[in-house]
Scaffold this motif. Structure first.
Motif, PDB file in Angstrom:
ATOM      1  N   MET A 268       0.821  -1.208   0.000  1.00 46.50           N
ATOM      2  CA  MET A 268       0.000   0.000   0.000  1.00 46.50           C
ATOM      3  C   MET A 268       0.856   1.259   0.000  1.00 46.50           C
ATOM      4  O   MET A 268       0.341   2.367   0.170  1.00 46.50           O
ATOM      5  N   SER A 330      -9.792  -3.639  -5.988  1.00 53.69           N
ATOM      6  CA  SER A 330      -9.220  -2.893  -4.860  1.00 53.69           C
ATOM      7  C   SER A 330      -8.469  -3.824  -3.913  1.00 53.69           C
ATOM      8  O   SER A 330      -7.417  -3.468  -3.372  1.00 53.69           O
ATOM      9  N   ASN A 333      -4.728  -4.760  -4.400  1.00 58.06           N
ATOM     10  CA  ASN A 333      -3.701  -3.858  -3.871  1.00 58.06           C
ATOM     11  C   ASN A 333      -3.201  -4.309  -2.504  1.00 58.06           C
ATOM     12  O   ASN A 333      -2.103  -3.939  -2.076  1.00 58.06           O
ATOM     13  N   TYR A 374     -16.167  -0.221   1.983  1.00 53.93           N
ATOM     14  CA  TYR A 374     -15.737   0.596   0.840  1.00 53.93           C
ATOM     15  C   TYR A 374     -16.253   2.026   1.037  1.00 53.93           C
ATOM     16  O   TYR A 374     -17.390   2.234   1.467  1.00 53.93           O
ATOM     17  N   ASP A 378     -13.168   5.840  -3.055  1.00 57.13           N
ATOM     18  CA  ASP A 378     -12.884   4.635  -3.854  1.00 57.13           C
ATOM     19  C   ASP A 378     -11.750   3.784  -3.269  1.00 57.13           C
ATOM     20  O   ASP A 378     -10.934   3.224  -4.000  1.00 57.13           O
ATOM     21  N   THR A 379     -11.733   3.694  -1.949  1.00 55.11           N
ATOM     22  CA  THR A 379     -10.742   2.833  -1.291  1.00 55.11           C
ATOM     23  C   THR A 379     -11.431   1.952  -0.252  1.00 55.11           C
ATOM     24  O   THR A 379     -12.470   2.318   0.302  1.00 55.11           O
ATOM     25  N   LYS A 381     -11.316   0.638   3.377  1.00 56.21           N
ATOM     26  CA  LYS A 381     -10.709   1.149   4.603  1.00 56.21           C
ATOM     27  C   LYS A 381     -10.791   0.168   5.775  1.00 56.21           C
ATOM     28  O   LYS A 381     -10.128   0.386   6.793  1.00 56.21           O
TER      29      LYS A 381
END
Length: 464
Positions: A268, A330, A333, A374, A378-379, A381
């Protein structure tokens, strides 16, 4: 509880005890010199040795009261646990450091009592005095905890405290008899300590030599099923034993867990150089404290973890819906790949879950769930990854469904029943499931999906 936390508690109440002993000492000396010596013309001299021992014993009692009362909140519902050795059974079946700590600390806490009390006066060197007063003291603590709601009255606590006092008494008397050159007698005094060490040593040796771990679903006591009304759907229970696989979780050491978390943050692009690591016996807590804080709780036994990005609490951040493909992209990542055939569902706005129910691929078993939150930037968490891939170890023979059912009828399962009784039990179906043991093996168990006193409940019976 970590060793640092234990020492911190001891240090905190040591200083409290020290201050109170000094205050009480000042009051005592003022009374001795002013009232006793001057006003009453008393002639009895103080013994420095006895004053020292009395001061130490007073400080010890203050520390015990601090640890057992002041260190807790009054949130316990109160209650009585008269099941003898239940704490040992709980520690054995779960084999967690936390449960063993409760046993050890309750023993160790009263060892100083057994050492110091006989030093207060020569008459207290008789076992009946020390053991009797220790029994009254621990009974007082348990009773006050019950009355005030600061704890539960437990027979095991009485036993462990008294055992600690006996060990302490035998230790000090052993040293006293050694000084008198009574070596054989001193060995008799040291025998309780040696016996406890041998028993615990044998138990732990047996545990580490046996092939598989223990199951926390094993009950500490039986449920009373004498007057239980039992019904079962039209299910024919098999009388034959079965052979099924047993699997192993990807267990981690502290070092390998640290490496996993470091790599997790590197993916990240988060600098983990100043990562704060708090290690417990069974899990690790990892913090990155910067402009944005991050946190991971990592379970060593099976590699499951929960991740939090605390920017989710910013005023401009809020949960946002997303489609499955976007969410899976996502997660790449973070180095997370969702298995094929995982069941995807929306839990709430921005909250999603993937589930896999005991999917076998070759010599591996995938089981568990993964949930994510979400957000509108747009991440992802928050992640709670309980989706574990287990490797097959070997095939094992397990008991039959009929044998497991018989154990259930005998009350050999874990359930918090009021008055330890069940009124009605209806079994919908039974199947082979899996449960993680204390060594990281995924053991086969029988799952009886049931209605217990009108509530859905799954009764687990160990298969091996």
């Amino acid at each position: 509880m970590r060793l640092q936390e234990i020492t911190s508690i001891i240090r905190e109440y040591f200083f409290l005890a020290l201050i109170l002993v000094i205050v009480l000492g000042i009051i005592f000396f003022l009374g001795y010199f002013i009232v006793y010596r001057k006003l009453l013309k008393g002639k009895k001299r103080l013994s420095k040795k006895h004053l020292l021992f009395r001061g130490l014993f007073t400080g010890y009692v203050i520390m015990v009261i601090g640890v057992t009362f002041l260190n807790r909140d009054s949130y316990y519902p109160g209650g009585i646990n008269l099941s003898f050795l239940s704490s040992y059974k709980e520690a054995w079946y779960s084999f967690s450091a936390r449960n063993w700590q409760f046993v050890y600390l309750n023993i160790i806490m009263f060892v100083p009592f057994g050492i110091l009390f006989p030093l207060l006066h020569s008459r207290f060197q008789k076992a009946v005095w020390t053991i009797g007063v220790a029994a009254l003291f621990t009974l007082f603590i348990e009773s006050i905890q019950l009355i005030t709601g600061y704890g539960v009255f437990e027979v095991d606590d009485l036993f462990n405290n008294l055992l600690g006092a006996i060990i302490g008494y035998e230790i000090i008397m052993g040293f006293i008899t050694i000084r008198k050159n009574r070596i054989k007698r001193s060995l008799v005094y040291f025998s309780p300590l040696m016996l406890v060490v041998i028993l615990f040593g044998s138990m732990f040796t047996y545990y580490y030599l046996k092939e598989f771990g223990n199951l926390s679903i094993t009950p500490n006591h039986r449920i009373n099923m004498v007057n239980t009304t039992i019904t079962i759907d039209d299910t024919q229970l098999d009388e034959n034993k079965r052979t099924v696989p047993i699997y192993k979780a990807p267990s981690y050491t502290k070092a390998s867990a640290n490496e996993f978390v470091t790599d997790f943050f590197k993916r990240m692009n988060i600098d983990a150089t100043d990562m704060e690591v708090i290690s417990y016996p069974d899990e690790g807590v990892y913090w990155i404290r910067d402009e944005i804080s991050y946190n991971i709780w990592f379970q060593f036994l099976d590699g499951s973890y929960s991740y939090s990005d605390f920017s989710s609490f910013d005023e401009d951040k809020e949960p946002k819906d997303g489609d499955e493909a976007t969410l899976e992209e996502s997660l790449t990542n973070f180095g997370i790949q969702i298995p094929q055939d995982a069941v995807f569902q929306k839990v709430d706005t921005g909250a999603y879950e993937w589930k896999v129910d005991k999917k076998v691929i070759g010599n591996q078993l995938i089981d568990g769930s993964l949930t994510v939150d979400y957000f509108n930037d747009d991440t992802v968490k928050r992640i709670n990854n309980q989706l574990i891939t287990y490797d097959k170890v070997k095939d094992v023979q397990i008991k039959s469904e009929q044998e497991a059912y018989k154990e259930m009828l005998e009350g050999k399962f874990k359930y918090n029943a009021e008055n330890n009784k069940i009124e009605t039990l209806h079994i919908d179906k039974v199947e082979i499931s899996y449960y993680l043991d204390s060594k990281g093996y995924y053991q086969p168990v029988y799952a009886f999906y049931s209605m217990v006193d009108g509530r859905e409940f799954t009764i687990f019976i160990p298969g091996i």
